[in-house]
Design an enzyme around this catalytic site. Structure first.
Site, PDB file in Angstrom:
ATOM      1  N   HIS A 139       0.840  -1.203   0.000  1.00 39.99           N
ATOM      2  CA  HIS A 139       0.000   0.000   0.000  1.00 39.99           C
ATOM      3  C   HIS A 139       0.876   1.254   0.000  1.00 39.99           C
ATOM      4  O   HIS A 139       0.638   2.197  -0.769  1.00 39.99           O
ATOM      5  CB  HIS A 139      -0.913  -0.024   1.226  1.00 39.99           C
ATOM      6  CG  HIS A 139      -1.751   1.203   1.397  1.00 39.99           C
ATOM      7  ND1 HIS A 139      -3.037   1.292   0.905  1.00 39.99           N
ATOM      8  CD2 HIS A 139      -1.494   2.391   2.010  1.00 39.99           C
ATOM      9  CE1 HIS A 139      -3.532   2.488   1.204  1.00 39.99           C
ATOM     10  NE2 HIS A 139      -2.616   3.170   1.876  1.00 39.99           N
ATOM     11  N   GLU A 140       1.899   1.274   0.841  1.00 42.67           N
ATOM     12  CA  GLU A 140       2.772   2.445   0.932  1.00 42.67           C
ATOM     13  C   GLU A 140       3.622   2.610  -0.326  1.00 42.67           C
ATOM     14  O   GLU A 140       3.812   3.733  -0.810  1.00 42.67           O
ATOM     15  CB  GLU A 140       3.667   2.349   2.173  1.00 42.67           C
ATOM     16  CG  GLU A 140       2.927   2.224   3.490  1.00 42.67           C
ATOM     17  CD  GLU A 140       1.870   3.302   3.695  1.00 42.67           C
ATOM     18  OE1 GLU A 140       2.022   4.409   3.136  1.00 42.67           O
ATOM     19  OE2 GLU A 140       0.882   3.039   4.396  1.00 42.67           O
ATOM     20  N   HIS A 143       1.527   4.206  -2.916  1.00 37.14           N
ATOM     21  CA  HIS A 143       1.432   5.664  -2.741  1.00 37.14           C
ATOM     22  C   HIS A 143       2.596   6.356  -3.456  1.00 37.14           C
ATOM     23  O   HIS A 143       2.402   7.358  -4.157  1.00 37.14           O
ATOM     24  CB  HIS A 143       1.472   6.032  -1.255  1.00 37.14           C
ATOM     25  CG  HIS A 143       0.132   6.094  -0.592  1.00 37.14           C
ATOM     26  ND1 HIS A 143      -0.938   6.785  -1.130  1.00 37.14           N
ATOM     27  CD2 HIS A 143      -0.314   5.569   0.585  1.00 37.14           C
ATOM     28  CE1 HIS A 143      -1.975   6.683  -0.313  1.00 37.14           C
ATOM     29  NE2 HIS A 143      -1.630   5.940   0.721  1.00 37.14           N
ATOM     30  N   GLU A 220      -6.403   6.814  -1.468  1.00 36.05           N
ATOM     31  CA  GLU A 220      -6.321   5.620  -0.615  1.00 36.05           C
ATOM     32  C   GLU A 220      -6.883   4.399  -1.336  1.00 36.05           C
ATOM     33  O   GLU A 220      -6.309   3.308  -1.277  1.00 36.05           O
ATOM     34  CB  GLU A 220      -7.065   5.851   0.697  1.00 36.05           C
ATOM     35  CG  GLU A 220      -6.338   6.746   1.678  1.00 36.05           C
ATOM     36  CD  GLU A 220      -4.946   6.255   1.998  1.00 36.05           C
ATOM     37  OE1 GLU A 220      -4.784   5.053   2.307  1.00 36.05           O
ATOM     38  OE2 GLU A 220      -4.008   7.067   1.922  1.00 36.05           O
TER      39      GLU A 220
END
Length: 287
Positions: A139-140, A143, A220
């Site tokens: 997820h990071e 980003h 997100e």
């Protein structure tokens, strides 16, 4: 609520400095072109300065310890996992760091895709399974790969410019109205005008925060989708399920929270930087 307050307070501080500088330099706020240029300089300037120092600020604020040489198998696995995912995503290897916190959280920051930092809390590192952590790391990394730091900086710059510009235009209209109905034609006066501008800055600042939060929630969902591609949908869902079972994250400042895995909860969803975990899980299952 603390995150919202910090975000609004930061914006108001930028706007207050802009007001003071405009007064010192004698900027004629009735000249729309000059006001717009000045608003853009302060609106985007503050946002890009924050972006430029974001990695340094994160390390100092959160006490991040960057892993240069892994000390044990856990740190080695952490670095190797981020390296593998970064290669999959087509970005330069981010710095990997650990910070001391009982919260299960992580965040990504940095001025560009090739100059970034991925940090995880000790609470997450030792409180989740490797599959769950892999979902969080993906997820990071997503980003970073999606350029979310720059995207939200541009959005913040636009809304900051709008707030600075709109507040002073409306204050000018109010001042002109008072002046036209005043026998002496003096208008509000300096202190009353500044007070009106401050109130309008605050009101428009709240609206701006809602707009930024809306775009943050969209990013997100995109990061969750990217994580599902990098680590697998099951691992990302498992990570979110684990976060849903745990307590609310409390220890992360606003600037890092926007790119964390687990955002602050709020009674008003429109003020949240992250969608509710239930909605994120449902979106992944439906994809």
């Amino acid at each position: 609520m603390k995150r919202i307050f910090l975000l609004i307070a930061t914006n108001l501080a930028v706007l207050l400095v802009a007001s003071i500088v405009m007064s010192i330099l004698g900027v004629n706020t009735s000249t729309m072109g000059g006001l717009l240029v000045f608003a853009a300089i302060f609106g985007f300037g503050g946002a890009f300065i924050s972006l430029a120092i974001s990695k340094w600020m994160a390390k100092k604020t959160m006490g991040c310890e960057v892993i240069t040489t892994p000390r044990d198998s856990t740190e080695r696995w952490l670095v190797e996992t981020v390296a593998r995912q970064a290669k999959q995503a087509g970005i330069k290897m981010p710095e990997v760091a650990i910070y001391q916190s009982p919260d299960m959280n992580a965040f990504a920051t940095g001025p560009s895709k090739d100059n970034s930092l991925v940090a995880v809390s000790t609470g997450l590192l030792y409180g989740m399974s490797q599959d769950e952590i892999e979902g969080v790391l993906a997820h990071e990394v997503s980003h970073v790969a999606n350029g979310d730091m720059v995207t939200l900086t541009l959005i913040q710059g636009v809304v900051n410019t709008f707030v600075i510009f709109a507040a002073r235009v409306v204050a000018g209209i109010i001042n002109n109205f008072v002046s036209s109905n005043d026998e002496e034609g003096e208008g509000l006066g300096m202190f009353a005008y500044m007070a009106v501008v401050f109130v309008l800055d605050m009101l428009f600042g709240i609206l701006a925060s809602i707009i930024v939060a809306y775009f943050s929630r969209i990013r997100e969902y995109k990061a969750d989708e990217g994580a599902a591609r990098l680590a697998g949908k099951g691992k990302m869902i498992a990570a979110l399920e684990r976060l849903r079972q745990g307590p609310e994250s409390t220890a992360m400042p606003a600037q890092m929270s926007a790119f964390g895995i687990n955002g602050k909860r709020s009674m008003a969803e429109m003020m949240m930087s992250h969608p509710p975990l239930e909605k994120r899980i449902a979106a992944l299952r439906a994809s």
